[in-house]
Design a protein around this motif. Structure first.
Motif, PDB file in Angstrom:
ATOM      1  N   GLN A 245      19.683   3.859  -6.749  1.00 44.41           N
ATOM      2  CA  GLN A 245      20.110   3.012  -7.859  1.00 44.41           C
ATOM      3  C   GLN A 245      19.523   1.617  -7.695  1.00 44.41           C
ATOM      4  O   GLN A 245      19.707   0.964  -6.691  1.00 44.41           O
ATOM      5  N   LEU A 246      18.753   1.186  -8.690  1.00 38.51           N
ATOM      6  CA  LEU A 246      18.363  -0.207  -8.817  1.00 38.51           C
ATOM      7  C   LEU A 246      19.246  -0.831  -9.891  1.00 38.51           C
ATOM      8  O   LEU A 246      19.677  -0.127 -10.800  1.00 38.51           O
TER       9      LEU A 246
ATOM     10  N   LEU B  50      14.170  -5.181  -2.717  1.00 37.63           N
ATOM     11  CA  LEU B  50      14.059  -4.486  -1.431  1.00 37.63           C
ATOM     12  C   LEU B  50      15.010  -3.302  -1.349  1.00 37.63           C
ATOM     13  O   LEU B  50      15.327  -2.837  -0.259  1.00 37.63           O
ATOM     14  N   HIS B  51      15.468  -2.797  -2.470  1.00 41.22           N
ATOM     15  CA  HIS B  51      16.415  -1.687  -2.450  1.00 41.22           C
ATOM     16  C   HIS B  51      15.668  -0.380  -2.192  1.00 41.22           C
ATOM     17  O   HIS B  51      14.827   0.031  -2.974  1.00 41.22           O
TER      18      HIS B  51
ATOM     19  N   ILE C  95      14.532  -1.573   6.027  1.00 36.22           N
ATOM     20  CA  ILE C  95      13.424  -2.283   5.388  1.00 36.22           C
ATOM     21  C   ILE C  95      12.335  -2.642   6.400  1.00 36.22           C
ATOM     22  O   ILE C  95      11.182  -2.851   6.046  1.00 36.22           O
ATOM     23  N   ARG C  96      12.688  -2.682   7.674  1.00 33.63           N
ATOM     24  CA  ARG C  96      11.705  -3.037   8.694  1.00 33.63           C
ATOM     25  C   ARG C  96      10.796  -1.861   9.048  1.00 33.63           C
ATOM     26  O   ARG C  96       9.736  -2.049   9.605  1.00 33.63           O
ATOM     27  N   ASN C  97      11.226  -0.661   8.738  1.00 35.37           N
ATOM     28  CA  ASN C  97      10.506   0.509   9.242  1.00 35.37           C
ATOM     29  C   ASN C  97      10.058   1.460   8.135  1.00 35.37           C
ATOM     30  O   ASN C  97       9.976   2.661   8.350  1.00 35.37           O
TER      31      ASN C  97
ATOM     32  N   GLN D 183       7.573   1.991   4.295  1.00 33.73           N
ATOM     33  CA  GLN D 183       6.654   1.529   3.273  1.00 33.73           C
ATOM     34  C   GLN D 183       7.131   2.102   1.951  1.00 33.73           C
ATOM     35  O   GLN D 183       7.560   3.257   1.884  1.00 33.73           O
ATOM     36  N   PHE D 184       7.079   1.305   0.907  1.00 35.25           N
ATOM     37  CA  PHE D 184       7.580   1.772  -0.374  1.00 35.25           C
ATOM     38  C   PHE D 184       6.874   1.021  -1.498  1.00 35.25           C
ATOM     39  O   PHE D 184       6.352  -0.079  -1.301  1.00 35.25           O
ATOM     40  N   THR D 185       6.853   1.621  -2.668  1.00 39.04           N
ATOM     41  CA  THR D 185       6.318   0.964  -3.858  1.00 39.04           C
ATOM     42  C   THR D 185       7.173   1.353  -5.053  1.00 39.04           C
ATOM     43  O   THR D 185       7.676   2.471  -5.133  1.00 39.04           O
ATOM     44  N   TYR D 186       7.328   0.413  -5.966  1.00 37.88           N
ATOM     45  CA  TYR D 186       8.031   0.647  -7.221  1.00 37.88           C
ATOM     46  C   TYR D 186       7.167   0.133  -8.370  1.00 37.88           C
ATOM     47  O   TYR D 186       6.305  -0.733  -8.195  1.00 37.88           O
ATOM     48  N   GLU D 187       7.467   0.633  -9.566  1.00 38.39           N
ATOM     49  CA  GLU D 187       6.816   0.115 -10.772  1.00 38.39           C
ATOM     50  C   GLU D 187       7.815   0.161 -11.919  1.00 38.39           C
ATOM     51  O   GLU D 187       8.501   1.173 -12.125  1.00 38.39           O
ATOM     52  N   LEU D 188       7.933  -0.934 -12.633  1.00 40.55           N
ATOM     53  CA  LEU D 188       8.753  -1.001 -13.832  1.00 40.55           C
ATOM     54  C   LEU D 188       7.930  -1.559 -14.973  1.00 40.55           C
ATOM     55  O   LEU D 188       7.203  -2.547 -14.798  1.00 40.55           O
TER      56      LEU D 188
END
Length: 317
Positions: A40-41, A227-228, A234-236, A238-243
């Motif tokens: 959930q964002l 950073l959700h 969050i330290r360990n 890799q992630f990507t989002y797009e809106l």
């Protein structure tokens, strides 16, 4: 992203589903399911399903729109920008391939260097039902004009202004007005799109060196809304989002891509208007679009990163 999104349809916070069968609370029929991950964002609900065979009924997800805070623009002594691109697209003007002499005369004082080359562009498009890709290879001539800060590229279909040394939005607006105005004076183009893209590359190690700290992480520099991540540190990860969403109170749309990649956080903001009405107001348009981009950047960054950037007195121009 709760501070910069607003729901305009008034649906509840939870995703709404329309049941296929009235006796079933959740119309999900799966014969083989290997993974369902859900997170959930703020204002946005995302559900990713992989490795399944069966049926999932249509899902209605509420439509968010950008609702940017009114933040006075600031100019920083340093920035974390990797590149800035302004692009004007227009219906093809074939004469540009072979005749740019008048255009060059108008911008040559600012952009004395010139080069030309033929380039191939590969377009990959889906068919009408979105299944089979079609590949088309096009060849077009690209004229390039440059100074020590900007590169202006001109083709029969677009004008692009590119820099890796962005200083302030006013200078970007002046360059866009010069190049776009010269383009219209000579070719009377019919604009189909104007877009501005800012790509920020934020490295905790670099920030830590300047602030004499070796314990800085991405979470110290980027606000929690950006950073959700589901069930991860969050330290360990890799992630990507797009809106991608429209505006209710102004023209155009915006796409924001962000995420932690390797040892850096990338914030990539693309603000654009389809079929803009007036090419004679490019400077005003650039000021508006870059202001929206700055609002996203300001909302995404913490006071520690702003200290690193070393804000000057707010600039309201």
């Amino acid at each position: 992203m709760g501070k910069i999104f607003r729901d305009v349809h008034g649906l509840p916070d939870e995703t709404q589903r329309e049941p296929k069968h009235p006796n079933r609370q959740f119309p999900l029929r799966v014969s083989k399911l290997t993974q369902i991950s859900e997170f959930q964002l703020p204002s946005v609900r995302v559900c990713a399903v992989s490795g399944w065979q069966g049926e999932i009924s249509p899902t209605i997800i509420r439509k968010p729109v950008w609702d940017l805070p009114n933040i006075p623009r600031q100019q920083y002594k340093r920035n974390v920008l990797r590149q800035v691109v302004v692009e004007l697209r227009y219906n093809p003007v074939l004469r540009i391939d072979n005749d740019v002499s008048v255009f060059q005369d108008q911008i040559r004082v600012r952009f004395p260097r010139y080069d030309v080359a033929d380039q191939q562009t590969v377009d990959i498009r889906r068919d009408s039902v979105g299944l089979l890709p079609h590949m088309a290879v096009r060849t077009q001539r690209r004229h390039t004009f440059a100074d020590d800060q900007y590169t202006v590229s001109l083709t029969r279909e677009s004008l692009r202004i590119y820099t890796e040394n962005h200083t302030n939005h006013s200078d970007l607006a002046d360059v866009t007005s010069l190049a776009g105005g010269s383009l219209n004076d000579e070719y009377r183009v019919n604009l189909t799109r104007i877009g501005i893209r800012y790509v920020n590359h934020i490295e905790p190690l670099q920030v830590g060196k300047l602030l004499n700290r070796d314990d800085i992480s991405v979470s110290d520099l980027i606000t929690a809304d950006f950073l959700h991540t589901p069930h991860t540190s969050i330290r360990n990860c890799q992630f990507t989002y797009e809106l991608n969403s429209d505006f209710e109170d102004r023209e155009g749309s915006m796409t924001v891509r962000w995420g932690q990649i390797s040892n850096a956080f990338v914030l990539d903001v693309d603000r654009y208007i389809e079929n803009p009405q007036n090419i004679d107001e490019l400077s005003k348009c650039v000021t508006q679009l870059t202001g929206d981009i700055f609002s996203v950047f300001y909302s995404a960054t913490t006071s520690m990163l702003k200290d690193y950037l070393d804000a000057r007195i707010p600039n309201h121009d």
